[in-house]
Scaffold this motif. Structure first.
Motif, PDB file in Angstrom:
ATOM      1  N   TYR A 117       0.827  -1.210   0.000  1.00  0.00           N
ATOM      2  CA  TYR A 117       0.000   0.000   0.000  1.00  0.00           C
ATOM      3  C   TYR A 117       0.864   1.264   0.000  1.00  0.00           C
ATOM      4  O   TYR A 117       0.341   2.372   0.170  1.00  0.00           O
ATOM      5  CB  TYR A 117      -0.900   0.026   1.247  1.00  0.00           C
ATOM      6  CG  TYR A 117      -0.145  -0.117   2.547  1.00  0.00           C
ATOM      7  CD1 TYR A 117       0.429   0.984   3.172  1.00  0.00           C
ATOM      8  CD2 TYR A 117       0.019  -1.360   3.126  1.00  0.00           C
ATOM      9  CE1 TYR A 117       1.135   0.838   4.344  1.00  0.00           C
ATOM     10  CE2 TYR A 117       0.723  -1.513   4.297  1.00  0.00           C
ATOM     11  CZ  TYR A 117       1.276  -0.408   4.911  1.00  0.00           C
ATOM     12  OH  TYR A 117       1.994  -0.560   6.070  1.00  0.00           O
ATOM     13  N   HIS A 118       2.182   1.118  -0.202  1.00  0.00           N
ATOM     14  CA  HIS A 118       3.082   2.250  -0.019  1.00  0.00           C
ATOM     15  C   HIS A 118       3.306   3.072  -1.291  1.00  0.00           C
ATOM     16  O   HIS A 118       3.823   4.188  -1.209  1.00  0.00           O
ATOM     17  CB  HIS A 118       4.449   1.755   0.465  1.00  0.00           C
ATOM     18  CG  HIS A 118       5.188   0.937  -0.543  1.00  0.00           C
ATOM     19  ND1 HIS A 118       4.921  -0.406  -0.761  1.00  0.00           N
ATOM     20  CD2 HIS A 118       6.189   1.270  -1.416  1.00  0.00           C
ATOM     21  CE1 HIS A 118       5.720  -0.862  -1.699  1.00  0.00           C
ATOM     22  NE2 HIS A 118       6.492   0.125  -2.129  1.00  0.00           N
ATOM     23  N   PHE A 162       6.242   1.672   5.963  1.00  0.00           N
ATOM     24  CA  PHE A 162       5.106   1.449   5.060  1.00  0.00           C
ATOM     25  C   PHE A 162       5.424   0.367   4.029  1.00  0.00           C
ATOM     26  O   PHE A 162       4.539  -0.397   3.631  1.00  0.00           O
ATOM     27  CB  PHE A 162       4.723   2.747   4.348  1.00  0.00           C
ATOM     28  CG  PHE A 162       4.251   3.826   5.274  1.00  0.00           C
ATOM     29  CD1 PHE A 162       3.609   3.512   6.455  1.00  0.00           C
ATOM     30  CD2 PHE A 162       4.456   5.167   4.974  1.00  0.00           C
ATOM     31  CE1 PHE A 162       3.168   4.505   7.315  1.00  0.00           C
ATOM     32  CE2 PHE A 162       4.016   6.155   5.822  1.00  0.00           C
ATOM     33  CZ  PHE A 162       3.377   5.834   6.998  1.00  0.00           C
ATOM     34  N   ARG A 167      -2.223  -3.583   8.311  1.00  0.00           N
ATOM     35  CA  ARG A 167      -1.096  -2.825   8.851  1.00  0.00           C
ATOM     36  C   ARG A 167      -0.955  -1.505   8.118  1.00  0.00           C
ATOM     37  O   ARG A 167      -1.250  -1.385   6.933  1.00  0.00           O
ATOM     38  CB  ARG A 167       0.200  -3.637   8.734  1.00  0.00           C
ATOM     39  CG  ARG A 167       0.118  -4.988   9.425  1.00  0.00           C
ATOM     40  CD  ARG A 167       1.496  -5.568   9.693  1.00  0.00           C
ATOM     41  NE  ARG A 167       2.165  -6.026   8.486  1.00  0.00           N
ATOM     42  CZ  ARG A 167       3.321  -6.710   8.476  1.00  0.00           C
ATOM     43  NH1 ARG A 167       3.906  -7.004   9.628  1.00  0.00           N
ATOM     44  NH2 ARG A 167       3.865  -7.101   7.350  1.00  0.00           N
ATOM     45  N   ALA A 168      -0.468  -0.510   8.870  1.00  0.00           N
ATOM     46  CA  ALA A 168      -0.121   0.795   8.304  1.00  0.00           C
ATOM     47  C   ALA A 168       1.190   1.222   8.936  1.00  0.00           C
ATOM     48  O   ALA A 168       1.244   2.067   9.825  1.00  0.00           O
ATOM     49  CB  ALA A 168      -1.215   1.823   8.565  1.00  0.00           C
ATOM     50  N   ASP A 208      -1.523  -2.177  13.457  1.00  0.00           N
ATOM     51  CA  ASP A 208      -1.309  -3.600  13.202  1.00  0.00           C
ATOM     52  C   ASP A 208      -2.469  -4.336  13.862  1.00  0.00           C
ATOM     53  O   ASP A 208      -2.400  -4.724  15.023  1.00  0.00           O
ATOM     54  CB  ASP A 208       0.028  -4.062  13.771  1.00  0.00           C
ATOM     55  CG  ASP A 208       0.396  -5.467  13.305  1.00  0.00           C
ATOM     56  OD1 ASP A 208      -0.500  -6.180  12.818  1.00  0.00           O
ATOM     57  OD2 ASP A 208       1.575  -5.846  13.425  1.00  0.00           O
ATOM     58  N   ALA A 245      -7.643   2.507   8.210  1.00  0.00           N
ATOM     59  CA  ALA A 245      -6.193   2.331   8.133  1.00  0.00           C
ATOM     60  C   ALA A 245      -5.602   2.920   6.867  1.00  0.00           C
ATOM     61  O   ALA A 245      -4.411   2.731   6.612  1.00  0.00           O
ATOM     62  CB  ALA A 245      -5.847   0.846   8.215  1.00  0.00           C
ATOM     63  N   ALA A 246      -6.395   3.626   6.067  1.00  0.00           N
ATOM     64  CA  ALA A 246      -5.885   4.289   4.869  1.00  0.00           C
ATOM     65  C   ALA A 246      -5.186   5.584   5.278  1.00  0.00           C
ATOM     66  O   ALA A 246      -5.752   6.402   6.000  1.00  0.00           O
ATOM     67  CB  ALA A 246      -7.016   4.580   3.893  1.00  0.00           C
ATOM     68  N   LEU A 247      -3.953   5.774   4.815  1.00  0.00           N
ATOM     69  CA  LEU A 247      -3.156   6.930   5.184  1.00  0.00           C
ATOM     70  C   LEU A 247      -3.072   7.917   4.028  1.00  0.00           C
ATOM     71  O   LEU A 247      -2.679   7.549   2.914  1.00  0.00           O
ATOM     72  CB  LEU A 247      -1.747   6.491   5.589  1.00  0.00           C
ATOM     73  CG  LEU A 247      -1.658   5.521   6.767  1.00  0.00           C
ATOM     74  CD1 LEU A 247      -0.216   5.100   6.992  1.00  0.00           C
ATOM     75  CD2 LEU A 247      -2.233   6.143   8.015  1.00  0.00           C
ATOM     76  N   PRO A 250      -9.744   5.154   1.175  1.00  0.00           N
ATOM     77  CA  PRO A 250      -9.626   3.689   1.110  1.00  0.00           C
ATOM     78  C   PRO A 250     -10.320   3.120  -0.118  1.00  0.00           C
ATOM     79  O   PRO A 250     -11.265   3.703  -0.648  1.00  0.00           O
ATOM     80  CB  PRO A 250     -10.301   3.233   2.410  1.00  0.00           C
ATOM     81  CG  PRO A 250     -11.214   4.347   2.791  1.00  0.00           C
ATOM     82  CD  PRO A 250     -10.552   5.599   2.333  1.00  0.00           C
ATOM     83  N   PHE A 254      -9.157   0.306   4.339  1.00  0.00           N
ATOM     84  CA  PHE A 254      -7.746   0.528   4.045  1.00  0.00           C
ATOM     85  C   PHE A 254      -7.569   0.649   2.543  1.00  0.00           C
ATOM     86  O   PHE A 254      -8.484   0.354   1.761  1.00  0.00           O
ATOM     87  CB  PHE A 254      -6.860  -0.589   4.618  1.00  0.00           C
ATOM     88  CG  PHE A 254      -7.319  -1.975   4.293  1.00  0.00           C
ATOM     89  CD1 PHE A 254      -6.798  -2.662   3.211  1.00  0.00           C
ATOM     90  CD2 PHE A 254      -8.275  -2.610   5.075  1.00  0.00           C
ATOM     91  CE1 PHE A 254      -7.204  -3.950   2.902  1.00  0.00           C
ATOM     92  CE2 PHE A 254      -8.686  -3.902   4.789  1.00  0.00           C
ATOM     93  CZ  PHE A 254      -8.153  -4.565   3.700  1.00  0.00           C
TER      94      PHE A 254
END
Length: 338
Positions: A180-181, A235, A250-251, A256, A284-286, A290, A317
């Motif tokens: 997801y990075h 990430f 996880r983010a 976690d 959990a989406a940064l 998401p 996420f």
């Protein structure tokens, strides 16, 4: 009624973890007053009683059942060590003039060390548990578990920031990783550049007015920059995992959360903003919207350092390849994705 009970439990947990530090700190300040210096023996005994009683009450408040004997011994050992370390020279000299009390305190500390060593040895040799978890559990026999977890987190961040510059992500042999990075890379690079410029400007400006201020800012800003580097690198090294038992959302170091398969009832790829912003959703989406949401059939709890947060019934996420994830998870669950 449930919310009130939950808030009451949260306040009790917060008080049990924060209040002892405040009370012990105030007691340490009290034994340094002129009155305590003129009457060192009563000050010593009162200091010892306050520290031991405070730590014991905190243990009772944090425990849902009767504390174990090993926990009681650990509290008494911590109280003895705290009194010895936190006493001023006049109070410590008075303590040394009482060999019986010194012997009792030393016996408690050595008893705790011996008991913790025996338990730690069994934990280190236990099979079926990750090596890191075994060592963390063993260290928690000697020191407070929260302090051990904090130290492990600090060392993990620093190790990743300073020493991990390549290699594969942290993926167990029986798990499937989903990154997801990639969508975070441009924003993270921009954030690092801005942070470096800010550090340079702070150093340059403060150097004209205060050398002490410049040194303090140098330490704080550079340490913060190292932590930021470690977080950004995490990430990539900590992707979302599809394991045989469930999903590890996880983010980086920030989140976690394990979600078991039997708790998932639906997988959504299209959802409304109200679902994402709902307090019952773990987002959990940064720095992005998401693209995957898991709907749960029962609430799960996410714990923080001081209290247990409200349960969540959805997990949102963002993945770089959401289609493959939803296809594999849907096949694993036998669900139809939307």
């Amino acid at each position: 009624m449930t919310a009130q009970v939950g808030n009451g439990v949260d306040r009790r947990q917060i008080a049990a973890k924060v209040a002892p530090f405040v009370i012990v700190a105030l007691a340490g300040m009290a034994v340094r007053t002129p009155l305590a210096t003129t009457r060192p023996l009563p000050a010593l005994l009162l200091f010892l009683w306050i520290v031991a009683d405070t730590l014991m009450l905190s243990l009772i408040a944090r425990s849902s059942r009767k504390p174990e004997r090993s926990a009681i011994l650990a509290v008494l050992a911590a109280a003895s060590f705290t009194v010895w370390l936190g006493s001023p020279p006049a109070i410590r000299d008075t303590l040394l003039e009482m060999p019986i009390l010194v012997l009792a305190m030393a016996t408690v500390v050595l008893g705790h060390v011996a008991w913790a060593t025996a338990r730690a040895r069994r934990l280190v040799n236990q099979e079926g548990i990750d090596r890191e978890e075994r060592w963390v559990a063993a260290a928690s026999e000697f020191f407070p578990p929260a302090l051990v977890r904090l130290a492990v987190a600090e060392m993990t961040v620093l190790h990743m920031a300073l020493f991990r510059w390549g290699g594969p992500a942290d993926v167990p042999a029986n798990a499937r990783a989903f990154a997801y990075h990639k969508h975070l890379t441009p924003m993270c690079a921009t954030l690092l550049i801005l942070s470096a410029i800010e550090i340079a400007v702070y150093h340059l400006l403060l150097g004209h007015w205060s050398r002490t201020g410049m040194i303090v800012m140098f330490i704080l800003s550079d340490v913060g920059f190292v932590y930021l580097v470690g977080l950004i690198k995490s990430f990539r090294f900590k992707p979302v995992l599809l394991t045989p038992e469930g999903i590890r959302v996880r983010a980086g170091f920030l989140i976690d959360q394990f979600v078991p398969f039997d708790a998932i009832v639906a997988i959504d790829g299209a959802f409304i903003g109200d679902d994402v912003r709902d307090p019952a959703t773990l987002n959990a989406a940064l720095l992005a919207w998401p693209n995957v949401m898991l709907r749960l059939g029962r609430p799960l709890h996410r714990r923080s350092l001081l209290k247990k947060r409200a349960p969540f019934v959805r997990v949102a996420f963002r993945l770089d390849d959401p289609e493959q994830f939803t296809r594999l998870l849907g096949w694993r669950l036998g669900l139809r994705t939307s």
